[in-house]
Design an enzyme around this catalytic site. Structure first.
Site, PDB file in Angstrom:
ATOM      1  N   LYS A 129       7.565   5.594 -13.209  1.00  0.00           N
ATOM      2  CA  LYS A 129       8.085   4.484 -12.406  1.00  0.00           C
ATOM      3  C   LYS A 129       8.731   3.498 -13.364  1.00  0.00           C
ATOM      4  O   LYS A 129       8.121   3.098 -14.359  1.00  0.00           O
ATOM      5  CB  LYS A 129       6.968   3.817 -11.612  1.00  0.00           C
ATOM      6  CG  LYS A 129       7.443   2.672 -10.734  1.00  0.00           C
ATOM      7  CD  LYS A 129       6.390   2.350  -9.687  1.00  0.00           C
ATOM      8  CE  LYS A 129       6.771   1.167  -8.827  1.00  0.00           C
ATOM      9  NZ  LYS A 129       6.677  -0.121  -9.528  1.00  0.00           N
ATOM     10  N   GLY A 187       5.888  -2.148  -1.408  1.00  0.00           N
ATOM     11  CA  GLY A 187       4.887  -2.935  -2.118  1.00  0.00           C
ATOM     12  C   GLY A 187       4.524  -4.194  -1.365  1.00  0.00           C
ATOM     13  O   GLY A 187       3.660  -4.194  -0.476  1.00  0.00           O
ATOM     14  N   ARG A 188       5.222  -5.290  -1.677  1.00  0.00           N
ATOM     15  CA  ARG A 188       4.832  -6.595  -1.135  1.00  0.00           C
ATOM     16  C   ARG A 188       4.818  -6.628   0.381  1.00  0.00           C
ATOM     17  O   ARG A 188       4.008  -7.330   0.977  1.00  0.00           O
ATOM     18  CB  ARG A 188       5.767  -7.671  -1.705  1.00  0.00           C
ATOM     19  CG  ARG A 188       5.510  -7.938  -3.189  1.00  0.00           C
ATOM     20  CD  ARG A 188       6.637  -8.716  -3.821  1.00  0.00           C
ATOM     21  NE  ARG A 188       7.877  -7.940  -3.794  1.00  0.00           N
ATOM     22  CZ  ARG A 188       9.072  -8.397  -4.110  1.00  0.00           C
ATOM     23  NH1 ARG A 188       9.203  -9.659  -4.463  1.00  0.00           N
ATOM     24  NH2 ARG A 188      10.139  -7.610  -4.070  1.00  0.00           N
ATOM     25  N   GLY A 198      11.767  -1.225  -3.784  1.00  0.00           N
ATOM     26  CA  GLY A 198      12.286  -2.584  -3.910  1.00  0.00           C
ATOM     27  C   GLY A 198      12.859  -3.093  -2.612  1.00  0.00           C
ATOM     28  O   GLY A 198      13.825  -2.538  -2.091  1.00  0.00           O
ATOM     29  N   CYS A 229       6.532  -2.348 -16.016  1.00  0.00           N
ATOM     30  CA  CYS A 229       5.850  -3.646 -15.987  1.00  0.00           C
ATOM     31  C   CYS A 229       6.587  -4.660 -16.882  1.00  0.00           C
ATOM     32  O   CYS A 229       6.806  -4.426 -18.066  1.00  0.00           O
ATOM     33  CB  CYS A 229       4.405  -3.502 -16.445  1.00  0.00           C
ATOM     34  SG  CYS A 229       3.528  -5.071 -16.353  1.00  0.00           S
ATOM     35  N   GLN A 247      -1.757   5.534 -11.925  1.00  0.00           N
ATOM     36  CA  GLN A 247      -0.733   5.103 -12.883  1.00  0.00           C
ATOM     37  C   GLN A 247      -1.365   4.655 -14.197  1.00  0.00           C
ATOM     38  O   GLN A 247      -2.331   3.889 -14.186  1.00  0.00           O
ATOM     39  CB  GLN A 247       0.085   3.943 -12.308  1.00  0.00           C
ATOM     40  CG  GLN A 247       1.278   3.609 -13.186  1.00  0.00           C
ATOM     41  CD  GLN A 247       2.042   2.397 -12.697  1.00  0.00           C
ATOM     42  OE1 GLN A 247       1.545   1.280 -12.758  1.00  0.00           O
ATOM     43  NE2 GLN A 247       3.246   2.604 -12.206  1.00  0.00           N
TER      44      GLN A 247
HETATM   45  C1  LIG Z   1       1.247  -8.254  -7.381  1.00  0.00           C
HETATM   46  C2  LIG Z   1       2.069  -7.101  -7.859  1.00  0.00           C
HETATM   47  C3  LIG Z   1       1.517  -6.209  -8.771  1.00  0.00           C
HETATM   48  C4  LIG Z   1       2.265  -5.117  -9.227  1.00  0.00           C
HETATM   49  N1  LIG Z   1       1.675  -4.222 -10.074  1.00  0.00           N
HETATM   50  C5  LIG Z   1       2.361  -3.085 -10.420  1.00  0.00           C
HETATM   51  C6  LIG Z   1       1.729  -2.055 -11.185  1.00  0.00           C
HETATM   52  O1  LIG Z   1       0.549  -2.133 -11.546  1.00  0.00           O
HETATM   53  N2  LIG Z   1       2.473  -0.967 -11.499  1.00  0.00           N
HETATM   54  C7  LIG Z   1       3.785  -0.829 -11.114  1.00  0.00           C
HETATM   55  O2  LIG Z   1       4.421   0.177 -11.425  1.00  0.00           O
HETATM   56  N3  LIG Z   1       4.391  -1.783 -10.366  1.00  0.00           N
HETATM   57  C8  LIG Z   1       3.700  -2.881 -10.005  1.00  0.00           C
HETATM   58  N4  LIG Z   1       4.307  -3.813  -9.193  1.00  0.00           N
HETATM   59  C9  LIG Z   1       5.672  -3.567  -8.707  1.00  0.00           C
HETATM   60  C10 LIG Z   1       5.647  -2.852  -7.345  1.00  0.00           C
HETATM   61  O3  LIG Z   1       5.062  -1.569  -7.452  1.00  0.00           O
HETATM   62  C11 LIG Z   1       7.073  -2.696  -6.792  1.00  0.00           C
HETATM   63  O4  LIG Z   1       7.837  -1.945  -7.688  1.00  0.00           O
HETATM   64  C12 LIG Z   1       7.765  -4.048  -6.581  1.00  0.00           C
HETATM   65  O5  LIG Z   1       6.900  -4.991  -5.989  1.00  0.00           O
HETATM   66  C13 LIG Z   1       9.035  -3.902  -5.713  1.00  0.00           C
HETATM   67  O6  LIG Z   1       8.719  -3.390  -4.451  1.00  0.00           O
HETATM   68  P1  LIG Z   1       8.600  -4.370  -3.145  1.00  0.00           P
HETATM   69  O7  LIG Z   1       9.886  -5.117  -3.039  1.00  0.00           O
HETATM   70  O8  LIG Z   1       8.376  -3.408  -2.005  1.00  0.00           O
HETATM   71  O9  LIG Z   1       7.452  -5.276  -3.401  1.00  0.00           O
HETATM   72  C14 LIG Z   1       3.588  -4.928  -8.759  1.00  0.00           C
HETATM   73  C15 LIG Z   1       4.133  -5.828  -7.864  1.00  0.00           C
HETATM   74  C16 LIG Z   1       3.397  -6.900  -7.405  1.00  0.00           C
HETATM   75  C17 LIG Z   1       4.010  -7.851  -6.411  1.00  0.00           C
END
Ligand SMILES: Cc1cc2nc3c(=O)[nH]c(=O)nc-3n(C[C@H](O)[C@H](O)[C@H](O)COP(=O)(O)O)c2cc1C
Length: 337
Positions: A132, A217-218, A194, A93, A63
């Site tokens: 994204k 993600g998380r 999400g 972001c 990315q």
């Molecule tokens: C610590 C952290 C860092 C993240 N860094 C990025 C990133 O570099 N690029 C991006 O597109 N999304 C980033 N995100 C967003 C995640 O890719 C994702 O869209 C978001 O956490 C929602 O998904 P989840 O509910 O499964 O966590 C980040 C999220 C977290 C928690």
């Protein structure tokens, strides 16, 4: 993609060890954290370090973020040269450090520039380009539905939607009704991102949105087992030995990737993520965070779960070699390891 499950890009989390682990646990696609196109342009050592890709990571999206179409095109070429199978563009972001430069989620408010970026990147590389994005900048925004089809016209082959506003950061819930609307509007695959933290949730998001895949993600932080659970290959909660062995492998790989000095600080947040969820007592987590070196941490983990040694031996035997660095990078980044 072998499965409809994508491991999310996360800054400060999605290191090579995290991505390789994600692939091992069934993610059909893994992503690097966001890489600054300005950092690549200036040959910043740490930024270039993000382009280190191992053979067992593929398929992998790298990315990039930035606001200048020519710089983004140059960055795209660099990440493809480094081995990326997909170039992903960050229009999501919400962090001020990024948005104040005109990059990340801000671009949702500037569709003309966003499309020029996607067009420039798509023209620059032969691999698929994905985007994204968030739903928009403000709560209740539907900007993603307006901009989505335009991004596809400009050259995006896939869209990932995290349907929170930038203002929300990570509060509230992801509104996947918007994901369903986006799926209806575009004829490219949409990835739903999400709040996907279980198989039940993944199935419901896939069924109600028509998305091509879900991104996690998380939920996967310190918990690769959730990926197997989502894929229906659950063998129950991991044992203490399995948790300790995965964490030790993760520590060793991360130290090899970034050197002991950077890794020892970087890894601290992972201790809580791995050992929480009732797997180990709270004081044990706190004790690990206080330890100085990763060797000390590994020693304590073996002491707490002696059976981890056997599990680890098997994991390490199954790991492919990792000496396939594709960029000629200064050895200093990795502490010589
Ligand atoms: C610590 C952290 C860092 C993240 N860094 C990025 C990133 O570099 N690029 C991006 O597109 N999304 C980033 N995100 C967003 C995640 O890719 C994702 O869209 C978001 O956490 C929602 O998904 P989840 O509910 O499964 O966590 C980040 C999220 C977290 C928690």
């Amino acid at each position: 993609m072998p499965t409809r499950l994508v491991l999310a890009p996360m800054a400060g989390v999605s290191v090579q060890a995290f991505r390789r682990q994600g692939r091992r646990f069934g993610a059909g696609l893994v992503c690097s954290e966001m890489v600054s196109c300005a950092g690549l342009h200036h040959g910043n050592e740490r930024t270039l370090g993000y382009l280190r890709i191992a053979a067992d990571e593929h398929p992998l999206a790298v990315q990039i973020f930035g606001s200048e179409p020519p710089l983004m095109a140059e960055a795209a070429r660099m990440v493809v040269d480094a081995g990326a199978d997909i170039v992903d563009i960050n229009f999501g972001c919400p962090v001020r450090k990024v948005t104040k430069t005109g990059a990340g989620a801000t671009l949702l408010d500037d569709p003309e520039r966003a499309c020029r970026i996607v067009g420039a990147v798509a023209d620059a590389v032969d691999v698929p380009v994905s985007v994204k994005m968030r739903r928009g900048l403000e709560d209740g925004s539907r900007a993603c539905l307006e901009i989505g089809p335009k991004l596809v016209e400009a050259g995006a082959a896939t869209l990932t939607l995290h349907p929170r506003s930038a203002r929300q950061m990570y509060t509230g819930t992801a509104d996947h009704a918007l994901t369903a609307e986006l799926v209806e509007l575009v004829d490219v695959p949409v990835i739903a991102c999400g709040d996907v933290t279980s198989r039940a949730r993944a199935q419901s998001v896939l069924a109600t949105t028509g998305a091509a895949a879900v991104m996690v993600g998380r939920g996967a932080q310190g918990n690769p087992w959730v990926l197997r659970e989502i894929l229906g290959e659950d063998d129950g909660e991991p044992t203490r030995e399995e948790v300790a062995a995965e964490l030790i492998l993760f520590i060793r790989e991360t130290v090899r990737e970034m050197g002991e000095r950077r890794a020892s600080g970087f890894l601290k947040k992972f201790y809580g993520w791995y050992l929480g969820r009732g797997r180990f007592p709270r004081p044990f987590k706190q004790e690990l965070v206080q330890l100085e070196t990763t060797d000390d941490v590994i020693e304590r983990l073996f002491a707490a779960a002696p059976g981890a040694a056997g599990v680890l031996e098997q994991l390490e035997a199954e790991q492919p070699e990792t000496d396939d660095v594709l960029l000629e990078l200064p050895i200093s980044i990795y502490g010589g390891g």
